[in-house]
Design an enzyme around this catalytic site. Structure first.
Site, PDB file in Angstrom:
ATOM      1  N   GLU A  87      50.695  70.003  14.564  1.00 27.70           N
ATOM      2  CA  GLU A  87      52.135  70.096  14.872  1.00 27.70           C
ATOM      3  C   GLU A  87      52.781  68.709  14.915  1.00 27.70           C
ATOM      4  O   GLU A  87      53.715  68.476  15.676  1.00 27.70           O
ATOM      5  CB  GLU A  87      52.389  70.847  16.189  1.00 27.70           C
ATOM      6  CG  GLU A  87      52.325  72.343  16.093  1.00 27.70           C
ATOM      7  CD  GLU A  87      53.257  72.941  15.051  1.00 27.70           C
ATOM      8  OE1 GLU A  87      54.274  72.319  14.715  1.00 27.70           O
ATOM      9  OE2 GLU A  87      52.919  74.028  14.551  1.00 27.70           O
TER      10      GLU A  87
HETATM   11  C1  LIG Z   1      42.168  72.154  13.484  1.00 31.67           C
HETATM   12  C2  LIG Z   1      43.439  72.021  12.701  1.00 31.67           C
HETATM   13  C3  LIG Z   1      44.321  73.079  12.635  1.00 31.67           C
HETATM   14  C4  LIG Z   1      45.484  72.966  11.873  1.00 31.67           C
HETATM   15  N1  LIG Z   1      46.317  74.055  11.735  1.00 31.67           N
HETATM   16  C5  LIG Z   1      47.324  73.997  10.815  1.00 31.67           C
HETATM   17  C6  LIG Z   1      48.079  75.178  10.487  1.00 31.67           C
HETATM   18  O1  LIG Z   1      47.863  76.255  11.039  1.00 31.67           O
HETATM   19  N2  LIG Z   1      49.039  75.078   9.523  1.00 31.67           N
HETATM   20  C7  LIG Z   1      49.295  73.913   8.867  1.00 31.67           C
HETATM   21  O2  LIG Z   1      50.157  73.892   8.011  1.00 31.67           O
HETATM   22  N3  LIG Z   1      48.607  72.784   9.174  1.00 31.67           N
HETATM   23  C8  LIG Z   1      47.630  72.799  10.117  1.00 31.67           C
HETATM   24  N4  LIG Z   1      46.908  71.680  10.395  1.00 31.67           N
HETATM   25  C9  LIG Z   1      47.256  70.421   9.734  1.00 31.67           C
HETATM   26  C10 LIG Z   1      47.901  69.420  10.696  1.00 31.67           C
HETATM   27  O3  LIG Z   1      49.181  69.824  11.039  1.00 31.67           O
HETATM   28  C11 LIG Z   1      47.847  68.047  10.006  1.00 31.67           C
HETATM   29  O4  LIG Z   1      46.472  67.660   9.980  1.00 31.67           O
HETATM   30  C12 LIG Z   1      48.678  67.022  10.734  1.00 31.67           C
HETATM   31  O5  LIG Z   1      50.055  67.309  10.596  1.00 31.67           O
HETATM   32  C13 LIG Z   1      48.425  65.596  10.216  1.00 31.67           C
HETATM   33  O6  LIG Z   1      48.434  65.521   8.831  1.00 31.67           O
HETATM   34  P1  LIG Z   1      47.213  64.825   8.061  1.00 31.67           P
HETATM   35  O7  LIG Z   1      45.966  65.394   8.605  1.00 31.67           O
HETATM   36  O8  LIG Z   1      47.444  64.936   6.614  1.00 31.67           O
HETATM   37  O9  LIG Z   1      47.286  63.325   8.502  1.00 31.67           O
HETATM   38  P2  LIG Z   1      48.141  62.106   7.767  1.00 31.67           P
HETATM   39  O10 LIG Z   1      49.502  62.627   7.517  1.00 31.67           O
HETATM   40  O11 LIG Z   1      47.322  61.702   6.603  1.00 31.67           O
HETATM   41  O12 LIG Z   1      48.135  61.044   8.874  1.00 31.67           O
HETATM   42  C14 LIG Z   1      47.049  60.141   9.103  1.00 31.67           C
HETATM   43  C15 LIG Z   1      47.491  59.100  10.138  1.00 31.67           C
HETATM   44  O13 LIG Z   1      48.601  58.357   9.636  1.00 31.67           O
HETATM   45  C16 LIG Z   1      49.688  58.401  10.548  1.00 31.67           C
HETATM   46  N5  LIG Z   1      50.952  58.405   9.792  1.00 31.67           N
HETATM   47  C17 LIG Z   1      51.267  59.104   8.689  1.00 31.67           C
HETATM   48  N6  LIG Z   1      52.517  58.823   8.297  1.00 31.67           N
HETATM   49  C18 LIG Z   1      53.021  57.929   9.160  1.00 31.67           C
HETATM   50  C19 LIG Z   1      54.265  57.235   9.295  1.00 31.67           C
HETATM   51  N7  LIG Z   1      55.282  57.424   8.464  1.00 31.67           N
HETATM   52  N8  LIG Z   1      54.410  56.364  10.324  1.00 31.67           N
HETATM   53  C20 LIG Z   1      53.427  56.171  11.213  1.00 31.67           C
HETATM   54  N9  LIG Z   1      52.221  56.789  11.137  1.00 31.67           N
HETATM   55  C21 LIG Z   1      52.024  57.657  10.132  1.00 31.67           C
HETATM   56  C22 LIG Z   1      49.487  59.666  11.348  1.00 31.67           C
HETATM   57  O14 LIG Z   1      50.112  59.577  12.624  1.00 31.67           O
HETATM   58  C23 LIG Z   1      47.955  59.720  11.456  1.00 31.67           C
HETATM   59  O15 LIG Z   1      47.531  58.919  12.518  1.00 31.67           O
HETATM   60  C24 LIG Z   1      45.769  71.757  11.191  1.00 31.67           C
HETATM   61  C25 LIG Z   1      44.888  70.680  11.288  1.00 31.67           C
HETATM   62  C26 LIG Z   1      43.719  70.815  11.999  1.00 31.67           C
HETATM   63  C27 LIG Z   1      42.763  69.658  12.033  1.00 31.67           C
END
Ligand SMILES: Cc1cc2nc3c(=O)[nH]c(=O)nc-3n(C[C@H](O)[C@H](O)[C@H](O)COP(=O)(O)OP(=O)(O)OC[C@H]3O[C@@H](n4cnc5c(N)ncnc54)[C@H](O)[C@@H]3O)c2cc1C
Length: 606
Positions: free
Chosen positions: A439
């Site tokens: 989220e």
């Molecule tokens: C167990 C689990 C359940 C989930 N359930 C759902 C679900 O039901 N539906 C769904 O759609 N998704 C779901 N997700 C996905 C989840 O919402 C994403 O993993 C999350 O939003 C982060 O995206 P990412 O993993 O691609 O990380 P990234 O976007 O790759 O981020 C990696 C790091 O970079 C930082 N970062 C990225 N951009 C910026 C910026 N502009 N400025 C500063 N910092 C930044 C982030 O804060 C983080 O620390 C789930 C994930 C998990 C692990």
């Protein structure tokens, strides 16, 4: 093996004394709520401890399994879900028009807290149902509402939110799933990852809410639309028809929340595409999602607080039983329970104080969600909308980060046994970790707070809230109770420092935005610590008034002790956070990226 008991006394106190449950129950549409609050809390507490709690540890151990596209949830989950749905818990805040109970959002505070504390793996299912229902209520056509909402409310079917793709996580502008029109529907092709409860055996149908792009849609966030894609197609008479082309390609092996499946979903891999229906207008999907995200982010903040409270309860029970050393202040050589040792007391109080501050801030924000939606006066609605907009990233970001600290501290109380899975405390430590990631990560919440909420309105809504906190500090100073009066100065100073730090960020944002963003997470933390103090200290003042009026309940004395501890041990962190932000922000981008490369090269050669 831990057992969870809902903290009904504090929940009632916060609901009634801080969040104004009676005022919420007088809003149009909520007139009956006042009479049922106590009964709902008690029934929810019973359900949480008798049905959900016993499945918490076994669900974690057993986990989910995947076999050729089918997912099996842990033993007992199917039955618990049926009982949960039959008891009407899914429809609590949903309008009666769609089969719900139409109760205030405020009640989601304690009920969500109970479900998530008792069994977070289970609770994620209904939480996503709620998200799907809200998306359809917000933007769905009458036909979509009629077809899907009642079954989601009754729990006959479940819902998911399908946003994430391998290249589109925090940055949803990168979503690539395609939706091509065909007659009255669309054909979707693409892959979603990490989808919670994307496949399972608890219900015969799953309603996926999917973000995808129409042909020729604008690049970026303005070209994303929202679709309903049922796992099993629904016939005109409401019965289940053919299987749709959306399949689970696998589930993740995770650090925590093992009892719920995190799925990879492939859309349209076997033919023309998975059949989906547009929700609302084309290209407005992300906008709809953002409206709903307030509720979802609030829920995850409460989820984190819930897990923290479970961990704290468990730590208290252990500290009362575990015998080590004699009491430092006693002559008696007999060894005593570790709760007698000052450092253990410090750990337990730090958990208790932060949990109560989080609960108070979260429930007060939930009350504002109701006032923003239902108050008859538009000016009041607007004021509460602004408050909620500002507070949601704080409730999500601060509560989830603080809850991790609380779970870590609670585990520390167990010593070596904390590190051993058998006691169960390690599960809370693992489970809580996801809350600051999904989220929207804490980094994204902090960007939202600073970029969208602070800079965009030139700090107007933040200034208003800080003024309110300043007024509360003055009121504390006027309390005849000396302990409560002593809270005025630390709160007054902290809010002044926070205001000055916000101004510093605003000024720097006009120059290089990167300097403003460099310490956005410490700023969010600072904001949360002060806002939590505000609500916790309001509670202490009310407790002092109750005691002065002759109440003798230990709960009230403890409220004041807890607030005083928070003032000295937590609120004092504001001063160094301010220093970190205003003196340290420039350090963050000072070096070149090369300095990290050096580390990487040496690792590669090692
Ligand atoms: C167990 C689990 C359940 C989930 N359930 C759902 C679900 O039901 N539906 C769904 O759609 N998704 C779901 N997700 C996905 C989840 O919402 C994403 O993993 C999350 O939003 C982060 O995206 P990412 O993993 O691609 O990380 P990234 O976007 O790759 O981020 C990696 C790091 O970079 C930082 N970062 C990225 N951009 C910026 C910026 N502009 N400025 C500063 N910092 C930044 C982030 O804060 C983080 O620390 C789930 C994930 C998990 C692990």
């Amino acid at each position: 093996m831990s057992t969870y008991r809902a903290p009904l006394r504090d929940m009632q106190f916060v609901l009634r004394e801080l969040a104004g449950a009676d005022a919420i129950a007088s809003l149009p549409g909520y007139e009956d709520a006042g009479d049922v609050i106590d009964a709902i809390l008690e029934e929810a507490a019973t359900f949480a401890s008798e049905i959900l709690d016993p499945l918490n540890q076994s669900g974690d151990k057993e986990g989910c399994s995947w076999n050729d596209g089918a997912v099996t949830t842990p033993k007992g989950f199917k039955e618990a879900y049926k009982a949960f749905a039959q008891a009407g818990w899914i429809g609590l805040p949903v309008s009666p028009e769609h089969g719900g109970q139409g109760l205030p959002q405020l009640l989601l505070g304690p009920t969500l807290e109970m479900w998530n504390a008792a069994n977070v793996g289970f609770a994620n299912g209904p939480l996503l149902n709620q998200g799907a229902i809200e998306a359809l209520e917000l933007a769905g056509s009458d036909e979509l509402k009629h077809r899907y909402i009642p079954k989601l409310v009754s729990g006959e079917w479940t819902g998911t939110m399908c946003l994430t793709e391998p290249q589109a996580g925090s940055d949803l502008a990168a979503v690539r799933t395609q939706a091509v029109p065909e007659g009255d529907h669309y054909l979707l092709k693409g892959q979603k990852i990490f989808i919670t409860f994307g496949e399972h055996d608890m219900a015969p149908n799953i309603i996926h809410l999917v973000l995808a792009r129409l042909p020729g849609a604008p690049e970026g966030t303005k070209g994303i639309s929202l679709f309903v894609v049922p796992k099993v197609l629904v016939n005109a008479d409401g019965s289940l028809g053919e299987r749709n082309d959306v399949h689970c390609a696998g589930i993740e092996h995770k650090l925590g929340i093992n009892a719920n499946p995190t799925c990879t979903l492939n859309y349209g891999e076997n033919g023309k595409g998975a059949i989906g229906y547009l929700v609302g207008e084309p290209n407005r999907g992300l906008e709809y999602m953002f409206v709903m995200m307030n509720a979802a982010r609030f829920s995850v903040g409460v989820q984190a607080l819930a897990i923290a409270d479970r961990a704290y309860q468990h730590a208290v029970a252990y500290a009362k039983e575990r015998i080590q050393f004699r009491d430092a202040a006693a002559r008696n050589p007999e060894p005593v329970a570790i709760i007698k040792h000052p450092d253990v007391r410090r750990m337990l109080l730090s958990c208790k104080a932060q949990i109560e501050a989080m609960r108070a801030l979260a429930y007060v924000s939930a009350a504002s969600l109701d006032l923003a939606a239902k108050h008859p006066d538009e000016a009041v609605r607007k004021e509460h909308r602004a408050f909620v907009e500002l507070m949601i990233p704080v409730v999500k970001g601060w509560c989830t980060e603080t809850a991790q600290e609380v779970c870590s501290t609670a585990l520390q109380v167990f010593g070596g046994m904390g590190y051993i899975e058998e006691t169960g405390i390690a599960q809370q430590y693992r489970d809580v970790r996801i809350t600051s990631i999904y989220e929207g990560t804490t980094g994204i919440q902090a960007l939202d707070l600073i970029g969208r909420k602070l800079i965009r309105d030139m700090g107007a809504s933040a200034t208003k809230v800080l003024k309110q906190i300043g007024v509360s500090a003055k009121e504390l100073g006027a309390s005849p109770n000396p302990q409560v009066a002593a809270l005025a100065e630390p709160l007054g100073e902290a809010v002044k420092g926070l205001g000055e730090t916000a101004q510093w960020i605003g000024m720097n944002a006009m120059g290089d935005l990167r300097t403003a963003f460099a310490c956005s997470v410490p700023f969010l933390r600072y904001f949360g610590i002060v806002a939590g103090a505000w609500q916790l200290f309001r509670g202490a003042k009310i407790a002092a008034e109750k005691l002065a009026a002759g109440e003798t309940d230990e709960f009230y004395t403890a409220k004041i002790t807890t607030a005083t501890f928070y003032a000295h041990h937590v609120l004092t962190q504001g001063a160094w956070l301010r220093k970190q932000i205003t003196e340290g922000a420039a350090d963050v981008m000072a070096g070149s990226e090369e300095m990290f490369e050096v580390e990487r090269r040496s690792l590669q050669t090692a």
